[in-house]
Design a protein around this motif. Structure first.
Motif, PDB file in Angstrom:
ATOM      1  N   VAL A  93     -13.997  81.621 -49.486  1.00  0.00           N
ATOM      2  CA  VAL A  93     -14.020  80.243 -48.982  1.00  0.00           C
ATOM      3  C   VAL A  93     -14.970  80.170 -47.790  1.00  0.00           C
ATOM      4  O   VAL A  93     -14.881  80.968 -46.864  1.00  0.00           O
ATOM      5  CB  VAL A  93     -12.606  79.782 -48.579  1.00  0.00           C
ATOM      6  N   ARG A  94     -15.877  79.193 -47.811  1.00  0.00           N
ATOM      7  CA  ARG A  94     -16.881  79.078 -46.758  1.00  0.00           C
ATOM      8  C   ARG A  94     -16.762  77.781 -45.956  1.00  0.00           C
ATOM      9  O   ARG A  94     -17.614  77.491 -45.127  1.00  0.00           O
ATOM     10  CB  ARG A  94     -18.286  79.192 -47.370  1.00  0.00           C
ATOM     11  N   SER A  95     -15.765  76.994 -46.215  1.00  0.00           N
ATOM     12  CA  SER A  95     -15.573  75.764 -45.447  1.00  0.00           C
ATOM     13  C   SER A  95     -14.166  75.751 -44.860  1.00  0.00           C
ATOM     14  O   SER A  95     -13.243  76.385 -45.395  1.00  0.00           O
ATOM     15  CB  SER A  95     -15.771  74.532 -46.329  1.00  0.00           C
ATOM     16  N   ARG A  96     -14.017  75.034 -43.777  1.00  0.00           N
ATOM     17  CA  ARG A  96     -12.707  74.948 -43.140  1.00  0.00           C
ATOM     18  C   ARG A  96     -11.738  74.226 -44.072  1.00  0.00           C
ATOM     19  O   ARG A  96     -12.056  73.192 -44.641  1.00  0.00           O
ATOM     20  CB  ARG A  96     -12.838  74.189 -41.815  1.00  0.00           C
ATOM     21  N   LEU A 118     -17.686  72.371 -56.555  1.00  0.00           N
ATOM     22  CA  LEU A 118     -16.775  73.051 -55.637  1.00  0.00           C
ATOM     23  C   LEU A 118     -17.533  74.004 -54.725  1.00  0.00           C
ATOM     24  O   LEU A 118     -17.285  74.076 -53.515  1.00  0.00           O
ATOM     25  CB  LEU A 118     -15.710  73.820 -56.429  1.00  0.00           C
ATOM     26  N   LYS A 119     -18.470  74.740 -55.319  1.00  0.00           N
ATOM     27  CA  LYS A 119     -19.241  75.702 -54.527  1.00  0.00           C
ATOM     28  C   LYS A 119     -20.091  74.994 -53.480  1.00  0.00           C
ATOM     29  O   LYS A 119     -20.216  75.458 -52.331  1.00  0.00           O
ATOM     30  CB  LYS A 119     -20.127  76.539 -55.458  1.00  0.00           C
ATOM     31  N   ASP A 123     -15.983  75.539 -51.192  1.00  0.00           N
ATOM     32  CA  ASP A 123     -14.801  76.205 -51.744  1.00  0.00           C
ATOM     33  C   ASP A 123     -15.197  77.554 -52.334  1.00  0.00           C
ATOM     34  O   ASP A 123     -16.342  77.764 -52.753  1.00  0.00           O
ATOM     35  CB  ASP A 123     -14.157  75.345 -52.842  1.00  0.00           C
ATOM     36  N   GLY A 124     -14.233  78.468 -52.395  1.00  0.00           N
ATOM     37  CA  GLY A 124     -14.450  79.720 -53.105  1.00  0.00           C
ATOM     38  C   GLY A 124     -14.207  79.470 -54.584  1.00  0.00           C
ATOM     39  O   GLY A 124     -13.212  78.842 -54.960  1.00  0.00           O
ATOM     40  N   VAL A 125     -15.107  79.932 -55.441  1.00  0.00           N
ATOM     41  CA  VAL A 125     -15.002  79.643 -56.878  1.00  0.00           C
ATOM     42  C   VAL A 125     -15.227  80.917 -57.683  1.00  0.00           C
ATOM     43  O   VAL A 125     -16.232  81.611 -57.493  1.00  0.00           O
ATOM     44  CB  VAL A 125     -16.038  78.590 -57.332  1.00  0.00           C
TER      45      VAL A 125
END
Length: 438
Positions: A93-96, A118-119, A123-125
């Motif tokens: 996951v790269r966003s808060r 999502l990416k 989000d982690g996908v």
């Protein structure tokens, strides 16, 4: 044969002493000999049967190898430190407040677009797909390449592979599952019904079995279908309508999926949201859909089959552009509540929802052809045919008020605009149309 007759005479011999004399040693030797012969015959049949089953199940000997590949598990290579590193990197996951999402059917049409969206938002996908050959696998591989360039790794595997699913959840504690893997297509169900049961029912149950037992349980959003409305005549179709008249096996398996979802929600506390898609179209679409093969056949100069219902009734579809569907999918994920179970035990009531995702404006299929004619600058050879009894229905029309209020869902792309984007992609993907007409 004479020995069998002798045995039958022995069986029918009178028990009265003196009326029949027999050598006891010879009798028991014959019994042992025939017993051994019988055992040999039984095991020979078992061995021959095993060989027959093996060859019948072998794709090389099957008259339709594609069917078997879609109905049984293949052997996929997965596991190991390098593989686990790729899985974790893709699902990071790269966003808060972002999600870690497992997307099944990630190399499919909707799966590719949802995974990319999502990416993009952080989000982690992680994708999962078995790359079956229901339609050209090279298109799925091209989608896979597109996703990998955007940092999404697709694990090649089957949703019926319980060990693989458990391993994925062991490596990544997914917060959400976007379950889009399914055997699609209404007409193909008449050719290979087993593939629909394998994917849409058995595969869904296997996924839910794994999800209910992991801790924490993920929230699940999954693809149902507008096909569940079947032979309903009241329009527009509403989530409150009865859905007990499926017109195809495909529709029946999707309806079964909705009932299965209810069961796992009720017993195990899984948070489940079903999305009834209405005729999704757009770039990177499915070649078995009418708009796709109409485009191909128009470029080849082939006749276009246009179905009409009884008494020359119009066949119409609620065509929904892929970008609108993606927004609905993300809205469902964003509003999904946490599952309430732990280790397979329900702790409290859990969320259970079903939404229509359509465009609310059905368009006659003949109008679809007219739009494609203008975009491709080709005159169609129209072949008017009666709607076959193969599971197709006369019309679809979505009431989307529930999705509007709960998900903020609002489709913005009309058919003319959406098809223009699709045709641009199609001509580019197939090298200016050259590959399409080869």
């Amino acid at each position: 044969m004479s020995q069998l007759k002798q045995m039958s005479h022995i069986d029918s011999a009178p028990p009265t002493p003196g009326k029949f004399k027999m050598d006891k040693a010879s009798y028991f030797n014959r019994v042992r000999w025939h017993t051994s012969l019988a055992k040999l015959a039984v095991w020979s049949f078992v061995f021959l049967g095993a060989i027959l089953i093996f060859f019948l199940r072998s794709p090389a000997s099957s008259p339709v190898p594609a069917d078997l590949s879609r109905r049984s598990l293949r052997t996929y290579s997965w596991g190991g430190p390098v593989w686990e590193k790729r899985v974790r990197a893709s699902a990071q996951v790269r966003s808060r407040n972002g999600f870690a999402v497992l997307v099944t059917g990630a190399a499919g049409f909707v799966g590719t677009h949802v995974s990319a969206a999502l990416k993009r938002r952080g989000d982690g996908v992680l994708g999962l797909d078995n790359f079956n050959d229901y339609y050209d696998p090279s298109l799925k591989r091209a989608r896979q390449g597109l996703l990998e360039r955007n940092g999404v790794y697709i694990v090649e595997g089957d949703i019926n592979d319980e060990a693989l699913l458990r391993k994925l959840f062991e490596v990544v504690p997914f917060t959400h599952v976007m379950h889009l893997a399914a055997q699609a297509g209404v007409r193909y169900a008449m050719e290979n019904p087993g593939s629909y049961v394998h994917s849409n029912i058995a595969g869904f149950v296997n996924l839910l079995e794994v999800c209910k037992s992991v801790n924490p349980q993920p929230a699940i959003v999954w693809a149902s279908s507008s096909s569940v409305y079947g032979l309903n005549t009241k329009v527009p179709f509403s989530e409150r309508d009865r859905t007990d008249q499926p017109a195809s096996l495909y529709a029946a398996t999707k309806k079964a999926g909705e009932e299965i979802a209810h069961t796992y929600n009720h017993i195990y506390g899984l948070s489940l949201t079903g999305l009834r898609f209405f005729t999704v179209y757009g770039p990177w679409g499915r070649p078995d859909m009418a708009y796709f093969f109409f485009t191909r056949d128009l470029l080849k100069g082939k006749p276009i089959p246009i179905f009409e219902a009884a008494n020359h009734g119009t066949v119409a579809r609620d065509f929904t552009y892929i970008d609108d569907i993606v927004r609905g999918c993300l809205g469902a994920l964003d509003t999904a509540e946490k599952s309430t179970g732990s280790g397979g035990k329900k702790r409290g009531p859990a969320q259970l929802r079903v939404f229509n995702l359509g465009n609310t404006s059905p368009v006659p299929v003949s109008d679809l052809v007219s739009i494609l004619e203008r975009l491709l600058k080709v005159k169609a050879k129209r072949n008017i045919m009666k709607l076959p009894r193969n599971g197709d229905v006369q019309f679809t029309h979505a009431n989307i008020s529930y999705a509007q209020s709960e998900l903020g869902y609002k489709p913005t792309t009309d058919l003319q605009s959406g098809l223009k984007k699709f045709v641009r992609w199609y001509l580019n993907y197939y090298s200016g149309g050259k590959k399409a007409v080869e």
